[in-house]
Design a protein around this motif. Structure first.
Motif, short mmCIF file in Angstrom:
data_model
loop_
_atom_site.label_atom_id
_atom_site.label_comp_id
_atom_site.label_asym_id
_atom_site.label_seq_id
_atom_site.Cartn_x
_atom_site.Cartn_y
_atom_site.Cartn_z
N TYR A 223 0.82 -1.22 0.00
CA TYR A 223 0.00 0.00 0.00
C TYR A 223 0.85 1.26 0.00
O TYR A 223 0.50 2.25 -0.66
N ASP A 224 1.96 1.24 0.70
CA ASP A 224 2.77 2.45 0.79
C ASP A 224 3.54 2.75 -0.49
O ASP A 224 4.09 3.84 -0.63
N ARG A 225 3.57 1.81 -1.41
CA ARG A 225 4.22 2.12 -2.69
C ARG A 225 3.40 3.13 -3.49
O ARG A 225 3.91 3.77 -4.40
N PHE A 226 2.12 3.30 -3.11
CA PHE A 226 1.30 4.31 -3.76
C PHE A 226 1.46 5.67 -3.09
O PHE A 226 1.05 6.69 -3.63
N GLY A 227 2.04 5.66 -1.90
CA GLY A 227 2.25 6.88 -1.14
C GLY A 227 2.50 6.52 0.31
O GLY A 227 1.71 5.76 0.91
N ALA A 228 3.60 7.01 0.88
CA ALA A 228 3.94 6.68 2.26
C ALA A 228 2.80 7.09 3.20
O ALA A 228 2.36 8.24 3.18
N GLY A 229 2.33 6.15 4.00
CA GLY A 229 1.24 6.42 4.92
C GLY A 229 -0.10 5.90 4.46
O GLY A 229 -1.09 5.97 5.20
N THR A 230 -0.16 5.34 3.24
CA THR A 230 -1.43 4.83 2.71
C THR A 230 -1.96 3.67 3.54
O THR A 230 -3.16 3.58 3.81
N VAL A 232 -1.50 3.04 6.74
CA VAL A 232 -2.03 3.54 8.02
C VAL A 232 -3.37 4.22 7.80
O VAL A 232 -4.32 4.03 8.58
N LEU A 233 -3.48 5.01 6.74
CA LEU A 233 -4.75 5.68 6.46
C LEU A 233 -5.85 4.66 6.18
O LEU A 233 -6.98 4.81 6.66
N LEU A 234 -5.52 3.62 5.45
CA LEU A 234 -6.51 2.58 5.15
C LEU A 234 -6.95 1.90 6.44
O LEU A 234 -8.15 1.67 6.65
N ARG A 235 -6.00 1.56 7.29
CA ARG A 235 -6.36 0.94 8.56
C ARG A 235 -7.30 1.83 9.38
O ARG A 235 -8.34 1.38 9.85
N ASP A 236 -6.91 3.09 9.52
CA ASP A 236 -7.71 4.01 10.33
C ASP A 236 -9.08 4.24 9.71
O ASP A 236 -10.10 4.33 10.42
N ALA A 237 -9.13 4.29 8.38
CA ALA A 237 -10.41 4.49 7.69
C ALA A 237 -11.33 3.30 7.90
O ALA A 237 -12.54 3.46 8.12
N LEU A 238 -10.78 2.10 7.83
CA LEU A 238 -11.59 0.89 8.03
C LEU A 238 -12.07 0.79 9.47
O LEU A 238 -13.20 0.36 9.72
N HIS A 239 -11.23 1.17 10.41
CA HIS A 239 -11.63 1.17 11.81
C HIS A 239 -12.81 2.13 12.02
O HIS A 239 -13.80 1.78 12.69
N TRP A 240 -12.70 3.33 11.46
CA TRP A 240 -13.74 4.34 11.64
C TRP A 240 -15.03 3.88 10.94
O TRP A 240 -16.12 4.01 11.49
N TYR A 241 -14.88 3.31 9.75
CA TYR A 241 -16.04 2.83 8.99
C TYR A 241 -16.76 1.72 9.75
O TYR A 241 -17.99 1.73 9.90
#
Length: 248
Positions: A223-230, A232-241
């Protein structure tokens, strides 16, 4: 209709008489009848059933699962044969990829230009991920997911893989936003929908997968090959969702 003694059927199928005795004892493959001397007799129907059993065994299905499949009220031989054909095609494709990996390695070795290219290990990585997934979610669930994928054409499978990549790219464009931002949440919804095409993905599992995207270096690197931090953002987004969907 031809009939076979147990020894004839064993010789025809390349199995032991003891194996057929065991299949009879557990109710997986029972003879059509008995001879006047009390010996087991099998007909063409049992021959086809035995082929089904042995093919499932080649595909590494446990006997209990084979029995469950073959003894369901809506069991259909033709449908089952087609399903096995698709599963076998997937296995063949995987073996062909392994062969290509070895061809590459041999070519590198013979040309004295061996590198540390990921091509040396990429197919083993897939097998490792599958084994880990089976340990985490259960073999039956992984096989169910594989069966769902086997029903898709090569083009549909490619589209599915492309969709997963598009989601990652989309999230990478949202790194400046918080996980609960509407745009980020749209990608979380798409990720959940995408995962469900591979099999059941309840919210609890979705959260666990989100954690895995960060805790497992392989997923994080993807995931981070698309952008560093992607990742973590995906994890946090899924948790919130997941939390928003579980809220009363």
């Amino acid at each position: 209709m031809s009939t076979y003694s147990i020894s004839q059927l064993a010789a025809l199928a390349g199995v032991s008489v003891r194996t057929l005795h065991h299949y009879d004892a557990i109710g997986l493959l029972q003879p059509a009848g008995r001879s006047s001397g009390g010996y087991r007799l099998y007909n063409e129907q049992q021959v086809l059933q035995l082929q089904q059993i042995l093919m499932f065994r080649e595909l590494e299905y446990p006997l209990a699962q084979i029995q469950q499949i073959m003894q369901t009220p809506d069991y259909d031989l033709t449908h089952c044969l087609r399903q096995q054909q698709q599963l076998l095609a997937g296995r063949i494709a995987h073996l062909q990829r392994l062969q290509s990996m070895l061809d590459f390695t041999i070519q590198q070795q013979e040309s004295s230009s061996m590198t540390t290219s990921s091509q040396l290990f990429n197919q083993f990585s897939q097998a490792t991920l599958r084994e880990e997934a089976a340990q985490r979610w259960g073999e039956a669930e992984i096989r169910h997911s594989e069966q769902q994928l086997a029903q898709l054409s090569a083009e549909q499978q490619q589209q599915l893989a492309h969709e997963g990549e598009q989601i990652a790219r989309g999230l990478a464009q949202c790194l400046h936003l918080p996980a609960d931002a509407a745009e980020v949440q749209l990608w979380a919804v798409r990720q959940h929908q995408w995962l469900q095409q591979y099999g059941a993905c309840p919210l609890q599992r979705l959260v666990m997968l989100g954690d895995l995207y960060v805790s497992d270096a392989r997923f994080q690197a993807y995931y981070d090959r698309f952008g560093a931090g992607t990742a973590v953002l995906l994890r946090d987004a899924l948790h919130w969702y997941a939390a928003s969907q579980s809220a009363p």
